[in-house]
Design a protein around this motif. Structure first.
Motif, PDB file in Angstrom:
ATOM      1  N   ASN A  81       0.846  -1.186   0.000  1.00  0.00           N
ATOM      2  CA  ASN A  81       0.000   0.000   0.000  1.00  0.00           C
ATOM      3  C   ASN A  81       0.893   1.252   0.000  1.00  0.00           C
ATOM      4  OD1 ASN A  81      -2.791   0.917   0.155  1.00  0.00           O
ATOM      5  ND2 ASN A  81      -2.226   1.787   2.129  1.00  0.00           N
ATOM      6  N   PRO A  82       0.531   2.294  -0.740  1.00  0.00           N
ATOM      7  CA  PRO A  82       1.372   3.501  -0.762  1.00  0.00           C
ATOM      8  C   PRO A  82       1.537   4.145   0.616  1.00  0.00           C
ATOM      9  CG  PRO A  82      -0.168   3.516  -2.598  1.00  0.00           C
ATOM     10  CD  PRO A  82      -0.561   2.373  -1.731  1.00  0.00           C
ATOM     11  N   THR A  83       0.559   3.915   1.510  1.00  0.00           N
ATOM     12  CA  THR A  83       0.649   4.471   2.862  1.00  0.00           C
ATOM     13  C   THR A  83       0.662   3.345   3.878  1.00  0.00           C
ATOM     14  OG1 THR A  83      -0.581   6.439   2.185  1.00  0.00           O
ATOM     15  CG2 THR A  83      -0.433   6.001   4.540  1.00  0.00           C
ATOM     16  N   ARG A  84       1.660   3.346   4.744  1.00  0.00           N
ATOM     17  CA  ARG A  84       1.723   2.387   5.845  1.00  0.00           C
ATOM     18  C   ARG A  84       1.366   3.087   7.133  1.00  0.00           C
ATOM     19  NH1 ARG A  84       7.549   0.504   7.255  1.00  0.00           N
ATOM     20  NH2 ARG A  84       7.508   2.394   8.512  1.00  0.00           N
ATOM     21  N   THR A  85       0.381   2.556   7.860  1.00  0.00           N
ATOM     22  CA  THR A  85       0.049   3.138   9.153  1.00  0.00           C
ATOM     23  C   THR A  85       1.050   2.666  10.198  1.00  0.00           C
ATOM     24  OG1 THR A  85      -1.726   3.485  10.760  1.00  0.00           O
ATOM     25  CG2 THR A  85      -1.515   1.272   9.851  1.00  0.00           C
ATOM     26  N   SER A  86       1.013   3.263  11.377  1.00  0.00           N
ATOM     27  CA  SER A  86       1.926   2.869  12.452  1.00  0.00           C
ATOM     28  C   SER A  86       1.552   1.487  12.987  1.00  0.00           C
ATOM     29  CB  SER A  86       1.892   3.900  13.582  1.00  0.00           C
ATOM     30  OG  SER A  86       0.557   4.104  14.030  1.00  0.00           O
ATOM     31  N   LEU A  87       2.537   0.788  13.539  1.00  0.00           N
ATOM     32  CA  LEU A  87       2.341  -0.577  14.006  1.00  0.00           C
ATOM     33  C   LEU A  87       3.060  -0.800  15.329  1.00  0.00           C
ATOM     34  CD1 LEU A  87       3.299  -2.406  10.661  1.00  0.00           C
ATOM     35  CD2 LEU A  87       0.969  -1.999  11.462  1.00  0.00           C
ATOM     36  N   LEU A  88       2.439  -1.581  16.208  1.00  0.00           N
ATOM     37  CA  LEU A  88       3.137  -2.172  17.339  1.00  0.00           C
ATOM     38  C   LEU A  88       3.225  -3.654  17.016  1.00  0.00           C
ATOM     39  CD1 LEU A  88       4.427  -1.490  20.059  1.00  0.00           C
ATOM     40  CD2 LEU A  88       2.248  -1.991  21.155  1.00  0.00           C
ATOM     41  N   TRP A  89       4.447  -4.153  16.886  1.00  0.00           N
ATOM     42  CA  TRP A  89       4.686  -5.446  16.256  1.00  0.00           C
ATOM     43  C   TRP A  89       5.445  -6.359  17.210  1.00  0.00           C
ATOM     44  CZ3 TRP A  89       9.209  -5.767  12.241  1.00  0.00           C
ATOM     45  CH2 TRP A  89       9.351  -7.082  11.775  1.00  0.00           C
ATOM     46  N   SER A  90       4.870  -7.525  17.512  1.00  0.00           N
ATOM     47  CA  SER A  90       5.571  -8.571  18.245  1.00  0.00           C
ATOM     48  C   SER A  90       6.177  -9.523  17.222  1.00  0.00           C
ATOM     49  CB  SER A  90       4.610  -9.339  19.161  1.00  0.00           C
ATOM     50  OG  SER A  90       4.249  -8.566  20.276  1.00  0.00           O
ATOM     51  N   GLU A  91       7.497  -9.537  17.137  1.00  0.00           N
ATOM     52  CA  GLU A  91       8.187 -10.320  16.123  1.00  0.00           C
ATOM     53  C   GLU A  91       8.860 -11.546  16.725  1.00  0.00           C
ATOM     54  OE1 GLU A  91      11.636  -9.858  12.664  1.00  0.00           O
ATOM     55  OE2 GLU A  91      11.782  -8.707  14.518  1.00  0.00           O
TER      56      GLU A  91
END
Length: 588
Positions: A81-91
């Motif tokens: 997507n041209p725009t990425r929203t903010s993320l809280l990511w457990s990797e």
């Protein structure tokens, strides 16, 4: 080789190669079934082997239109997507030289307040999936997380992706939740899926089998799902269509490790004994139920931490339950436990995170509105991790002095010293959690007020609170290490297959004269002690003693990295101590 045998062998090696997580657990609670009135998503992320967990804060981003990405080498190239929203990511990070890893872990919360997690539901009956350019796997959750504006939007994006590319795994259940709704999408290898919405006043349990029986007949893909099953001879149109029964492989339908977790979790929500359902009656469990009481955070912690205590499903006999059969909800493969409380303002969403096995770890609240990750929860910055998620190197799993490994050390020692130390450890964790929850309840109304009047002050309050709670957790783990009296050991050589290895312990740390070396073992925390290396001999001198441990099968499968190993020291009177050594595993 017959076609049937060939397929069986192929599937076996595919699953072995992919290291798919087989034991995740999710509890989904509608807003009207929740004590707080907020949608709740509780999830244990489980996977076997050497892993580390990272927590990342990913910021918004604009891209050039048409930017593409290829996650796993053998899957389709996807347009971002041209725009990425903010993320809280457990990797979840691991290393597999045969296939970049991992494809099927990770929980996301995005800037629109959408929570995404998944559970393995292998295996489905599908043996000839329709895939475009290899299909989509990890990319589904990432693309949904970067774009979805609400749970319904997340569901539609996921459907679009599966319709276009096909899903490149045997079977999986995705949960998409926001502050109003929860949707479950249970996917079959290829381009077929079932959809069900969790009613607002109900709760759903997702172990590792399909749980949707009566599909939403108005949902996308329903007619194709039914018609395909008829075409394959899996469903008689004269019968009522039961998705779980029709599409689940006979080999994985009703597995004990799934049915016990499914039944016992519902038991906690309903506050009744459901032992009678553990035979074939488990099939009568509905997709979701109305809980006996409004569900609160403590109820979800109880479910995620349970080892089936006080029931016939508990077979630990006083030993650590994490290796039990049937598999418990909190088990040796649990990498992280998360409870998401989804508020209407995304910055006020709270994720309570316990690293590793939650029975021996505190839940630390993380507001989505933080501006940075607490020290010890992130070793590699988020953008680098996004780029290199499928390029993990062995050294990325090296032992580090951080929150993840601190928790691993405490949990490994607790398992070795079970049950002698388990009760006091849990009591201390409970005490600190109560203090943190009290701090949260005190500051939360102030943050809500400040967000409306001065969001900058609110942000500073959020940041300070989360950093303080993470520090409380760190201090607790240091206290627990002291309580467990874990003995430091030193490595005298690196470890490589076909060779023995030696560790050294100072005499002032332990009286070696009392040791029964036939009972002593050394190995990694992700395996049961019975698979660890046996002690071959002991050599003593004035200052220290050394223990020689045998080459063992686990060494041949271990990630070649700087690894934390644990030592079970057993005295002749049966008493036990735990030790730890940091040692280099050499590549085969």
């Amino acid at each position: 080789m017959t076609l049937l045998i060939f397929l069986a062998v192929f599937i076996y090696f595919f699953l072995l190669r992919a290291k798919i997580s087989f034991a995740c657990m999710t509890v989904l609670v509608g807003r009207k079934a929740s004590e707080s009135g907020n949608v709740l998503v509780a999830h244990n992320e489980d996977a076997p082997g050497r892993y580390t967990m990272q927590t990342h804060l990913v910021h918004k981003l604009r891209r050039h239109p048409g930017t593409t990405i290829k996650f796993e080498p053998d899957t389709a190239e996807l347009e971002l997507n041209p725009t990425r929203t903010s993320l809280l990511w457990s990797e979840a990070k691991t290393y597999n030289p045969d296939k970049p890893e991992p494809s099927f872990c990770d929980l996301y919360v995005n800037g629109f307040g959408v929570v995404i997690c998944s559970n393995n539901c292998a295996d489905s009956k599908e043996d000839s999936p329709e895939l475009f350019n290899g299909g989509i796997a990890y990319g589904l959750r990432r693309l949904v997380a970067e774009k979805a504006m609400n749970a319904r939007d997340a569901l539609n994006i996921a459907c679009d992706l599966v319709d276009k590319y096909g899903y490149a795994s045997s079977g999986r259940s995705y949960a998409f939740a926001d502050c109003d709704e929860i949707f479950v999408m249970q996917i079959v290898n290829g381009k077929h899926y079932a959809i069900q919405r969790v009613p607002d006043d109900e709760a759903a349990i997702i172990p590792n089998h399909y749980t949707i029986h009566d599909c939403d007949k108005k949902a996308r893909g329903y007619n194709e799902l039914v018609n395909y099953a008829i075409k394959r001879g899996w469903h008689d149109p004269e019968n009522i269509f039961d998705f779980a029964k029709v599409y689940q492989s006979e080999a994985t339908y009703g597995l004990e490790k799934n049915t016990h977790r499914h039944v016992r979790a519902f038991e906690i929500l309903l506050d009744i004994d459901l032992s009678g359902l553990l035979d074939h009656e488990w099939e009568s469990l509905p997709f979701s139920i109305k809980p006996a009481h409004k569900v609160n955070i403590d109820t979800l912690k109880k479910i995620l931490r349970t080892h089936f205590e006080g029931t016939s499903s508990n077979n630990s006999n006083g030993n650590t339950p994490h290796f039990d059969s049937p598999l418990t909800i909190c088990n040796i493969d649990t990498l992280e436990s998360t409870i998401a409380e989804i508020r209407r303002r995304p910055e006020r969403i709270i994720l309570r995170k316990a690293l590793g096995r939650p029975c021996f770890a505190p839940y630390v609240p993380f507001y989505f509105g933080i501006n940075s990750i607490p020290e010890g929860y992130e070793d590699v910055e988020s953008e680098k991790s996004l780029r290199e998620h499928f390029n993990t190197q062995p050294q990325d799993l090296d032992y580090k002095n951080n929150a993840w490994f601190m928790n691993q050390e405490v949990q490994a020692a607790c398992d070795l010293l079970y049950p002698e130390k388990s009760e006091i450890i849990r009591e201390k964790i409970s005490e600190v959690e109560s203090v943190i929850e009290k701090k949260l309840s005190d500051i939360d109304p102030q943050i809500e007020l400040r967000i409306k009047t001065n969001p900058y002050i609110a942000g500073a309050m959020i940041e300070g609170a989360v950093m303080s709670w993470a520090e409380d957790a760190k201090n607790l783990m240091n206290e627990l290490k002291s309580e467990l009296a874990i003995i430091p050991a030193e490595a005298e050589n690196n470890i490589s297959p076909e060779k023995n290895f030696v560790v050294r312990i100072n005499n002032d740390k332990f009286d070696s004269e009392s040791l029964d070396i036939s009972q002593c073992r050394c190995g990694p925390s992700y395996l049961p002690v019975k698979k660890w290396s046996e002690c071959l001999n002991i050599v003593r001198n004035d200052k220290f003693f050394t223990l020689k441990f045998a080459d063992s099968e686990w060494i041949h499968d271990a990630v070649p990295c700087f690894m934390d190993l644990y030592i079970l020291l057993v005295n002749k009177d049966g008493s036990k101590r735990a030790a730890t050594v940091k040692i280099k595993i050499l590549e085969v």
